[in-house]
Write a protein that holds these residues in place. Sequence first.
Motif, PDB file in Angstrom:
ATOM      1  N   ALA A 278      39.423  19.146  15.062  1.00  0.00           N
ATOM      2  CA  ALA A 278      40.189  19.223  16.460  1.00  0.00           C
ATOM      3  C   ALA A 278      39.887  20.164  17.330  1.00  0.00           C
ATOM      4  CB  ALA A 278      41.698  19.670  16.140  1.00  0.00           C
ATOM      5  N   VAL A 279      40.066  21.501  17.614  1.00  0.00           N
ATOM      6  CA  VAL A 279      39.412  22.160  17.691  1.00  0.00           C
ATOM      7  C   VAL A 279      38.032  21.842  18.939  1.00  0.00           C
ATOM      8  CG1 VAL A 279      38.389  24.939  18.141  1.00  0.00           C
ATOM      9  CG2 VAL A 279      40.289  23.854  16.970  1.00  0.00           C
ATOM     10  N   ALA A 280      37.573  21.464  17.175  1.00  0.00           N
ATOM     11  CA  ALA A 280      35.616  20.983  18.572  1.00  0.00           C
ATOM     12  C   ALA A 280      36.236  20.106  18.674  1.00  0.00           C
ATOM     13  CB  ALA A 280      34.902  20.766  16.946  1.00  0.00           C
ATOM     14  N   ALA A 281      36.919  18.956  18.835  1.00  0.00           N
ATOM     15  CA  ALA A 281      36.977  17.531  19.614  1.00  0.00           C
ATOM     16  C   ALA A 281      37.561  18.296  21.248  1.00  0.00           C
ATOM     17  CB  ALA A 281      37.369  16.646  19.180  1.00  0.00           C
ATOM     18  N   THR A 282      37.931  19.021  21.310  1.00  0.00           N
ATOM     19  CA  THR A 282      38.239  19.280  22.623  1.00  0.00           C
ATOM     20  C   THR A 282      37.270  19.379  23.624  1.00  0.00           C
ATOM     21  OG1 THR A 282      38.807  21.336  22.078  1.00  0.00           O
ATOM     22  CG2 THR A 282      40.433  20.347  21.653  1.00  0.00           C
ATOM     23  N   GLY A 283      36.487  19.737  23.460  1.00  0.00           N
ATOM     24  CA  GLY A 283      34.774  19.871  24.002  1.00  0.00           C
ATOM     25  C   GLY A 283      35.014  21.109  24.838  1.00  0.00           C
ATOM     26  N   THR A 284      33.481  21.362  25.741  1.00  0.00           N
ATOM     27  CA  THR A 284      33.377  23.009  25.911  1.00  0.00           C
ATOM     28  C   THR A 284      34.308  22.600  27.275  1.00  0.00           C
ATOM     29  OG1 THR A 284      31.485  22.033  26.485  1.00  0.00           O
ATOM     30  CG2 THR A 284      31.771  22.808  24.944  1.00  0.00           C
ATOM     31  N   THR A 285      33.787  21.659  28.071  1.00  0.00           N
ATOM     32  CA  THR A 285      34.707  21.748  29.164  1.00  0.00           C
ATOM     33  C   THR A 285      36.252  22.101  29.388  1.00  0.00           C
ATOM     34  OG1 THR A 285      33.088  19.867  29.984  1.00  0.00           O
ATOM     35  CG2 THR A 285      35.156  20.266  31.992  1.00  0.00           C
ATOM     36  N   PRO A 286      36.700  22.741  30.431  1.00  0.00           N
ATOM     37  CA  PRO A 286      37.916  23.406  30.645  1.00  0.00           C
ATOM     38  C   PRO A 286      38.771  22.205  30.551  1.00  0.00           C
ATOM     39  CG  PRO A 286      36.684  25.385  31.986  1.00  0.00           C
ATOM     40  CD  PRO A 286      35.926  23.403  31.115  1.00  0.00           C
ATOM     41  N   ARG A 287      40.124  21.780  29.956  1.00  0.00           N
ATOM     42  CA  ARG A 287      40.900  21.011  29.595  1.00  0.00           C
ATOM     43  C   ARG A 287      42.371  21.534  30.119  1.00  0.00           C
ATOM     44  NH1 ARG A 287      38.866  16.747  25.509  1.00  0.00           N
ATOM     45  NH2 ARG A 287      40.294  15.183  26.979  1.00  0.00           N
ATOM     46  N   ARG A 288      43.186  20.915  29.978  1.00  0.00           N
ATOM     47  CA  ARG A 288      44.028  20.592  29.840  1.00  0.00           C
ATOM     48  C   ARG A 288      45.461  20.215  29.279  1.00  0.00           C
ATOM     49  NH1 ARG A 288      46.921  23.792  34.685  1.00  0.00           N
ATOM     50  NH2 ARG A 288      48.714  23.581  33.808  1.00  0.00           N
ATOM     51  N   ILE A 289      45.659  20.881  27.698  1.00  0.00           N
ATOM     52  CA  ILE A 289      45.579  20.598  26.195  1.00  0.00           C
ATOM     53  C   ILE A 289      46.986  20.897  25.861  1.00  0.00           C
ATOM     54  CG2 ILE A 289      45.129  20.684  24.282  1.00  0.00           C
ATOM     55  CD1 ILE A 289      42.091  21.413  25.022  1.00  0.00           C
ATOM     56  N   PHE A 290      48.145  19.396  25.497  1.00  0.00           N
ATOM     57  CA  PHE A 290      49.170  19.956  24.893  1.00  0.00           C
ATOM     58  C   PHE A 290      48.831  20.524  23.317  1.00  0.00           C
ATOM     59  CE2 PHE A 290      53.007  18.073  23.838  1.00  0.00           C
ATOM     60  CZ  PHE A 290      53.908  18.735  23.353  1.00  0.00           C
ATOM     61  N   LEU A 291      49.586  21.332  22.227  1.00  0.00           N
ATOM     62  CA  LEU A 291      49.023  21.520  21.127  1.00  0.00           C
ATOM     63  C   LEU A 291      50.388  21.155  20.512  1.00  0.00           C
ATOM     64  CD1 LEU A 291      47.393  25.152  20.689  1.00  0.00           C
ATOM     65  CD2 LEU A 291      46.048  22.550  20.652  1.00  0.00           C
ATOM     66  N   ALA A 292      50.752  20.036  19.899  1.00  0.00           N
ATOM     67  CA  ALA A 292      52.191  19.342  19.642  1.00  0.00           C
ATOM     68  C   ALA A 292      51.516  19.211  17.921  1.00  0.00           C
ATOM     69  CB  ALA A 292      51.870  18.103  19.877  1.00  0.00           C
ATOM     70  N   LEU A 293      52.150  20.774  17.284  1.00  0.00           N
ATOM     71  CA  LEU A 293      51.763  21.509  16.307  1.00  0.00           C
ATOM     72  C   LEU A 293      52.452  22.447  16.056  1.00  0.00           C
ATOM     73  CD1 LEU A 293      47.470  21.427  16.528  1.00  0.00           C
ATOM     74  CD2 LEU A 293      48.211  20.035  15.992  1.00  0.00           C
ATOM     75  N   GLY A 294      52.597  22.698  14.620  1.00  0.00           N
ATOM     76  CA  GLY A 294      53.259  23.698  14.417  1.00  0.00           C
ATOM     77  C   GLY A 294      52.562  24.713  14.787  1.00  0.00           C
ATOM     78  N   ARG A 295      53.904  26.087  14.388  1.00  0.00           N
ATOM     79  CA  ARG A 295      53.362  27.215  14.505  1.00  0.00           C
ATOM     80  C   ARG A 295      51.767  27.838  13.992  1.00  0.00           C
ATOM     81  NH1 ARG A 295      58.173  31.578  13.747  1.00  0.00           N
ATOM     82  NH2 ARG A 295      58.466  29.445  12.328  1.00  0.00           N
ATOM     83  N   GLN A 296      52.010  27.685  12.570  1.00  0.00           N
ATOM     84  CA  GLN A 296      50.979  28.291  11.701  1.00  0.00           C
ATOM     85  C   GLN A 296      49.659  26.799  11.716  1.00  0.00           C
ATOM     86  OE1 GLN A 296      53.502  25.993  11.199  1.00  0.00           O
ATOM     87  NE2 GLN A 296      52.416  24.505   9.644  1.00  0.00           N
ATOM     88  N   ASP A 297      49.672  26.116  12.793  1.00  0.00           N
ATOM     89  CA  ASP A 297      48.087  25.067  13.251  1.00  0.00           C
ATOM     90  C   ASP A 297      47.268  26.066  14.284  1.00  0.00           C
ATOM     91  OD1 ASP A 297      49.116  23.392  10.877  1.00  0.00           O
ATOM     92  OD2 ASP A 297      50.794  22.557  12.501  1.00  0.00           O
ATOM     93  N   LEU A 298      48.445  26.857  15.299  1.00  0.00           N
ATOM     94  CA  LEU A 298      47.470  26.940  16.303  1.00  0.00           C
ATOM     95  C   LEU A 298      46.367  27.953  16.556  1.00  0.00           C
ATOM     96  CD1 LEU A 298      51.166  27.540  17.672  1.00  0.00           C
ATOM     97  CD2 LEU A 298      49.702  26.042  17.553  1.00  0.00           C
ATOM     98  N   GLY A 299      45.964  28.731  15.298  1.00  0.00           N
ATOM     99  CA  GLY A 299      45.231  30.102  14.728  1.00  0.00           C
ATOM    100  C   GLY A 299      43.775  29.921  15.430  1.00  0.00           C
TER     101      GLY A 299
END
Length: 256
Positions: free
Chosen positions: A120-141
């Motif tokens: 998922a991190v890789a799929a966000t790409g290198t171009t800066p974007r505005r991303i909503f992480l709809a994940l649990g706290r343990q998934d954010l690292g």
Amino acid sequence: MPRLLILGGTSEARELGERLAARADLAVTISLAGRTARPAPQAVAVRVGGFGGTAGLADYLGRQRIDALIDATHPFAVTIATHAAAAATAVSIPLLALKRPPWQPVEGDRWRDVADRAAAVAATGTTPRRIFLALGRQDLGPFELAPQHTYLVRSVDPVSPPLRLERVTYVCARGPFSEADDRALLSAHRIDAVVAKNSGGPATYSKIAAARSLGLKVIMIARPAAPAVPTVETVAEAIAWLDHDHAFTAAKDRGV
Ligand code: NAP
């Protein structure tokens, strides 16, 4: 009286507890991991905290004379699911998994399916974007590896310690949310992509529907493999299993 342990932490576990609370022929306990500071109230007895691995869970099942186990934990909680399968086998009690089906994409969805958080991190790409992480706290690292983006994070309890990222907005809120709420949130933060786990169920679907209606891309993390145990998808099926299948054979054999 036959004793049932429900491994919980989900809306299905809470609903199952509510549906069984009034029954005089069954003693029901729900187990919570203790992740949230103020868990939602439950209709049946509650115990909180880890068991100490498979051996600890097997020991608990034996000491508490549990006759049947329902694993109604979240589909991404595979460690406890694996422990439940091994512990139920060890103490020879029936186990049922109650797991809601995953969401399926519908017309208008712009999903990119990925296998795990790293993908998922890789799929966000290198171009800066505005991303909503709809994940649990343990998934954010893992997202600390992609500091080029601006993030919006929503969680029940505060993210502590905060992520080592410069551009993060934290929102503390407990669902369920409506599609309109989530459309407003995504618009207000000018979000252009959502990262979500394929949890399934209605309680957290609002962000997926909101992303669709705004034409946003969703990076959808697939479910991890679960242990092969008898599994149902609904609370009604779990109750049918208790009432009509073999759940309490052990209790009956003991003359309980
Ligand atoms: P996990 O990785 O599968 O489990 C980690 C450890 O937490 C287990 O080994 C166990 O500790 C303890 N544990 C987990 N669920 C428990 C329960 N219901 N009762 C007692 N101990 C439990 O689990 P997780 O993904 O961290 O999820 C923790 C809880 O949050 C689960 O109950 C799950 O239903 C809920 N939840 C998870 C997610 C998610 O995305 N993962 C989303 C919503 C809700 P011991 O080994 O010490 O027994």
